[in-house]
Scaffold this motif. Structure first.
Motif, PDB file in Angstrom:
ATOM      1  N   VAL A  75       2.656   1.230  24.775  1.00 47.04           N
ATOM      2  CA  VAL A  75       3.349   2.028  23.756  1.00 47.04           C
ATOM      3  C   VAL A  75       3.283   1.321  22.400  1.00 47.04           C
ATOM      4  O   VAL A  75       3.001   1.938  21.373  1.00 47.04           O
ATOM      5  N   ALA A 103       6.945   5.956  20.813  1.00 52.65           N
ATOM      6  CA  ALA A 103       7.021   6.465  22.180  1.00 52.65           C
ATOM      7  C   ALA A 103       7.030   7.988  22.242  1.00 52.65           C
ATOM      8  O   ALA A 103       6.933   8.565  23.317  1.00 52.65           O
ATOM      9  N   CYS A 157       8.614   3.600  31.905  1.00 52.00           N
ATOM     10  CA  CYS A 157       9.135   3.754  30.543  1.00 52.00           C
ATOM     11  C   CYS A 157      10.534   3.166  30.418  1.00 52.00           C
ATOM     12  O   CYS A 157      10.852   2.494  29.451  1.00 52.00           O
ATOM     13  N   VAL A 186      11.067   1.790  26.309  1.00 50.91           N
ATOM     14  CA  VAL A 186      10.114   2.069  25.224  1.00 50.91           C
ATOM     15  C   VAL A 186      10.759   2.831  24.075  1.00 50.91           C
ATOM     16  O   VAL A 186      10.369   2.652  22.922  1.00 50.91           O
ATOM     17  N   THR A 187      11.778   3.654  24.374  1.00 45.91           N
ATOM     18  CA  THR A 187      12.398   4.383  23.264  1.00 45.91           C
ATOM     19  C   THR A 187      13.242   3.438  22.419  1.00 45.91           C
ATOM     20  O   THR A 187      13.214   3.497  21.195  1.00 45.91           O
TER      21      THR A 187
END
Lengths: 313, 407
Positions: B248, B279, B266, B271-272
């Motif tokens: 990412v 992302a 994720c 990742v956010t």
């Protein structure tokens, strides 16, 4: 085989990709070079082959990461970016302290011993550090994302994240600082004198014990700063230390001890070679290429030495 | 230590609230689990343990396990396998031989499950596991091993189906779709790759990049540069949390434009949280999501599970409850259901009852194949849309529409 030819074909069809690969390689190579320089220092001065080198790097990364995540610096009005950048000198200092403790408790006992004792002791240190990091921070991958843009060239095929650029500049500044320190300061002179001949240095009034302790802390500090740069450009994980250790060994073996320009050149070179290797043969061979280079270097060195011995006879 | 006492505290509080009266009269069924509380799997090991504990607590609140006219509560003996296979196998022996455990819950990861399964098999101890997804676990002919989760080759295969659907919508033949695959060189990720390649072959898609990521990956710019040159329609990446984080981050930095990108892990890589808008529109596979419309009488809906679990374990308050926790709870639920249907504590009869399970849970439907894997629950694909994980496939459970192409 088809895949390899295809990959080579891409390099020919898009020549600009070569430039991109070299840039990427040099960027990561600069950080390898830092860790390798610390290793060369410790190896040259006290003949300790430090297998925990990479773990110092990772620990430095976690120091910086923890600093940013606690939010102390942000609470006095600094941005995340600045906090991450401050993390580099902080990691330098904290790791200097940890290096000093490691020296006083472990390394001091193995300096005069044979190679295997120091390898075993530092290997133990490496395992212990990885486990402690794992207990403290968990096994998930961590990284810091700086709010910088990326520069694009050649239709976006070449990308240079400014964060990486900042990291490389900091690495260069650190290397320069260490070089000047070794050349000009009293301590630097004492370190070099001890490296040449510990006994003679002692006779001339140098407290070699202090020099050893200082050298080892300095090494840990350099690694720590490298780690703090790595965490803002790549990712860290408690068990990643070994990869940096291996590369540091390859670079020092290739460049030789006490050859600073050689260490830097070898660091950058190995970075580029790995990038090329992973482009052509696939990324799974990235580390194989580093190790293959080590073999090659050892082989060439051996041949050279053999020649020398013949001359001596 | 702190964590453990927090958990104990939370559970004690829950126990008081639920009324301790029933606990007095019920007997105890002891389950055994060797689970990673330290070492590289510690994070997920603890998620799984919390899932077990939460389920045990919920089952107690609902009157325990009813066998005939007696009731029982579960108790688990845990040992720390230090994330090491040999240690896991030794501990399984110890649980069975010394502690006299008759039923086992699984460890975390396929590798550890693989290490323990021969031991439980040898002593004919039924094991319901929730964290080992490798399909190599289910072609050994094990009789006492059951898994509530979907096997790993299904993880990203649905992305291929989705890409084929999109191609048809565009009036193109699915065989024109170009697929790039980069997975780690470990059994779990190779299973994912096998599933993707199998489904891609079904549609006649072309695999343009097929690379194995090293175990200590921290830089995949070489692959992404290649992706930019050959321009695939689908990019599949799987390499645990480091693969997700590296992918990412560098997809964002290198501004890689692929219409569909699907990855695993994720949440583990957050990742956010870590990479923000990089992302966006990436597809993430998951075993379970709290927005799914599954329901059962013990845990209620998936959303209810999420809420109550957070109340019991406040350390999860500001993050999503991981699917590792949900499936661990589901494994305990399978035991409860099987004991009640078997109507006895005889382990062979319980084993047969587990094999005959057909149970709707908050985690999805559970029905075991001959080999012991769950064949009733589909894998879920979520897309990160403005920082939120929204279910986009399978379409019958989807809450949101797929953003395509990604840019």
């Amino acid at each position: 085989m088809d895949q390899i030819l295809f990959n080579l074909g891409l390099l020919v069809d898009y020549p600009v990709v070569n430039l991109k690969i070299i840039i990427d390689g040099v960027m990561i190579g600069a950080l390898f070079a830092l860790a390798a320089y610390g290793l060369a220092l410790v190896w040259g001065v006290m003949n300790v082959k430090n297998l925990a080198q990479g773990d110092f790097v990772i620990a430095g990364g976690y120091v910086s990461w923890a600093l940013v995540r606690t939010g102390w610096l942000q609470s006095i009005g600094l941005s995340d970016n600045i906090a991450a950048l401050i993390g580099v000198p902080v990691a330098f200092l904290v790791m200097a302290g940890i290096g000093w403790i490691a020296f006083r408790t472990i390394i001091v006992r193995v300096i005069e011993r044979d190679v295997f004792t120091s390898l075993l002791a530092t290997f133990g240190l490496a395992i212990m550090m990885a486990q402690i990091l794992n207990l403290l921070f968990g096994s998930d991958t961590q990284s810091l994302k700086l709010e910088y843009d990326t520069l694009y060239f050649a239709d976006g095929l070449i990308d240079v994240p400014i964060a990486k650029l900042v990291g490389v500049c900091m690495a260069a500044a650190l290397a320069l600082g260490v070089i000047l320190f070794m050349k000009n300061s009293r301590m630097g002179q004492a370190i070099r004198a001890t490296a040449q001949d510990a006994r003679a240095a002692q006779v001339l009034g140098i407290d070699t014990d202090r020099v050893y302790a200082f050298t080892f802390s300095l090494n840990a500090a350099i690694c720590g700063a490298a780690g703090a740069i790595i965490v803002m450009v790549w990712v860290i994980q408690p068990f990643y230390g070994m990869t940096y250790s291996i590369r540091a060994f390859v670079i020092v073996t290739a460049a030789g001890l006490g050859n600073l320009p050689g260490v830097i050149a070898a660091g950058l070179g190995i970075g580029a070679a790995e990038q090329y290797g992973s482009h052509i043969f696939g990324i799974s061979y990235q580390q194989a290429i580093a190790v293959l280079l080590l073999l090659l270097v050892l082989f060439v060195r051996l041949m050279q030495q053999r020649r020398k011995r013949q001359v001596l006879q | 230590m702190k964590l453990t006492s927090a958990i104990v505290g939370a559970l004690a509080a829950l126990g008081l609230a639920a009324g301790a009266a029933t606990a007095e009269e019920c007997g105890t069924i002891t389950l055994g689990a060797a689970i990673s509380l330290t070492g590289k799997y510690a994070t997920n090991g603890i998620h799984a343990k919390n899932g077990y504990e939460f389920a045990i607590q919920k089952i107690r609140e609902h009157g325990g396990v009813k066998i005939g006219d007696k009731c029982y509560n579960f108790k688990v003996i845990y040992y720390d396998d230090e994330s090491k296979g040999d240690r896991g196998a030794t501990l399984a022996e110890r649980l069975i031989q010394q502690d006299g455990v008759q039923y086992m819950l699984g460890p975390y990861s396929s590798g550890l499950t693989k290490a323990i399964a021969p031991v439980t098999e040898k002593y004919h101890i039924p094991m319901v596991e929730a964290e080992g997804a490798s399909r190599s676990l289910f072609n050994q002919g094990y009789r006492y091993l059951f898994a509530v989760l979907s096997t790993s080759e299904q993880y990203l295969a649905s992305a291929i189906t989705l890409a084929a659907e999109k191609a048809k919508e565009q009036g193109k033949d699915p065989s024109s779709v170009k697929v790039a695959v980069a997975v780690e060189n470990d059994p779990f990720s190779l299973d994912i790759r096998a599933g993707v390649l199998e489904d891609a072959a079904k549609y006649g898609m072309q695999i343009v990049i097929d690379e194995k990521l090293p175990r200590d990956l921290s830089d995949m710019s070489a692959i992404l540069t290649k992706v930019k040159l050959v321009k695939p329609d689908v990019l599949i990446v799987s390499g645990h949390s480091k693969g997700a984080a590296t992918a990412v981050r560098q997809i964002g930095e290198q501004n890689v434009k692929v219409p569909m990108i699907a990855i695993t892990h994720c949440e583990a890589a957050d990742v956010t949280g870590n990479f923000g808008e990089y992302a966006n529109d990436i597809l993430c596979s998951t075993q379970w999501a709290e927005t799914l419309k599954y329901e059962d009488p013990i845990f209620g809906t998936a959303a209810n599970y999420e809420r109550e679990f957070k109340a019991a374990f406040p350390e999860y308050a500001d993050k999503k409850v991981p699917y590792q926790t949900a499936q661990a709870s589901a494994a305990v639920y399978v035991f409860k259901d099987a004991f009640e249907r078997a109507g006895t504590l005889d382990k062979e009869k319980v084993r047969d009852a587990i094999a005959a399970t057909d149970l709707m849970t908050f985690y999805g439907r559970i029905k075991f194949s001959e080999a012991g894997n769950n064949i009733a629950k589909p894998m879920v694909l979520r897309q990160i849309q403005n920082g939120e994980y929204n279910v986009v496939a399978p379409s019958e459970f989807a809450s949101h529409k797929l953003n395509w192409p990604r840019n």
